[in-house]
Write a protein that holds these residues in place. Structure first.
Motif, mmCIF file in Angstrom:
data_model
loop_
_atom_site.group_PDB
_atom_site.id
_atom_site.type_symbol
_atom_site.label_atom_id
_atom_site.label_comp_id
_atom_site.label_asym_id
_atom_site.label_seq_id
_atom_site.Cartn_x
_atom_site.Cartn_y
_atom_site.Cartn_z
ATOM 1 N N ARG A 199 0.836 -1.218 0.000
ATOM 2 C CA ARG A 199 0.000 0.000 0.000
ATOM 3 C C ARG A 199 0.868 1.264 0.000
ATOM 4 O O ARG A 199 0.539 2.245 -0.671
ATOM 5 C CB ARG A 199 -0.925 -0.022 1.214
ATOM 6 N N GLN A 200 1.981 1.250 0.724
ATOM 7 C CA GLN A 200 2.867 2.414 0.772
ATOM 8 C C GLN A 200 3.687 2.540 -0.514
ATOM 9 O O GLN A 200 4.047 3.638 -0.917
ATOM 10 C CB GLN A 200 3.830 2.329 1.972
ATOM 11 N N LEU A 201 3.982 1.423 -1.150
ATOM 12 C CA LEU A 201 4.815 1.438 -2.350
ATOM 13 C C LEU A 201 4.058 1.845 -3.604
ATOM 14 O O LEU A 201 4.632 2.479 -4.490
ATOM 15 C CB LEU A 201 5.436 0.055 -2.577
ATOM 16 N N ALA A 202 2.795 1.474 -3.694
ATOM 17 C CA ALA A 202 2.029 1.716 -4.922
ATOM 18 C C ALA A 202 2.071 3.174 -5.383
ATOM 19 O O ALA A 202 2.351 3.438 -6.564
ATOM 20 C CB ALA A 202 0.601 1.222 -4.759
ATOM 21 N N PRO A 203 1.852 4.161 -4.513
ATOM 22 C CA PRO A 203 1.909 5.546 -4.993
ATOM 23 C C PRO A 203 3.311 5.975 -5.419
ATOM 24 O O PRO A 203 3.469 6.850 -6.270
ATOM 25 C CB PRO A 203 1.456 6.382 -3.794
ATOM 26 N N LEU A 204 4.334 5.354 -4.850
ATOM 27 C CA LEU A 204 5.717 5.706 -5.196
ATOM 28 C C LEU A 204 6.115 5.155 -6.564
ATOM 29 O O LEU A 204 7.098 5.601 -7.146
ATOM 30 C CB LEU A 204 6.686 5.192 -4.131
#
Length: 128
Positions: free
Chosen positions: A100-105
């Motif tokens: 979840r934290q990686l997807a926007p990055l």
């Protein structure tokens, strides 16, 4: 290890990010051998904070370290378990929980986005 985490936090350009990445992997294992010690589990909350709140290059260095730790690295011989559990399984479970934290990055075509996309691909390959 504290110095290595500070180096990750302080990464402000490609060179300092590469140095921080290297220092971090040496602080949790043997970077040349591609191994880690159970101490890596102690820094996972800080790693997550860097992904959420870190600056661009700090995030990239952290992601690159996670790619190695979750992909090609293995526990140092004799240090496969900690408190009765598999160090590698615990580490990989943590990395998978970061989706979840990686997807926007991973949005865009800059170096951080490429690294995040690579880590997401690793997660998907391991989960599949």
């Amino acid at each position: 290890m504290t110095a290595a985490l500070e180096a990750l936090r302080g990464a402000r350009d490609e060179e300092s990010a590469a140095e921080a990445y290297d220092a971090f992997l040496w602080s949790v294992g043997d970077n040349h051998a591609g191994t880690f010690y159970p101490v890596v589990l102690a820094v996972l909350p800080e790693i997550e904070k860097l992904l959420v709140d870190g600056e661009y290059w700090a995030q990239r260095a952290t992601i690159e370290a996670l790619i190695d730790l979750g992909g090609s690295f293995a526990p140092e011989e004799g240090y496969e378990t900690y408190l009765g559990g598999s160090v590698q399984h615990t580490l990989r479970s943590f990395i998978h929980s970061l989706r979840r934290q990686l997807a926007p990055l991973a949005i865009g075509d800059d170096p951080r986005a490429k690294s995040a996309a690579d880590l997401l691909e690793l997660i998907d390959d391991q989960a599949g």
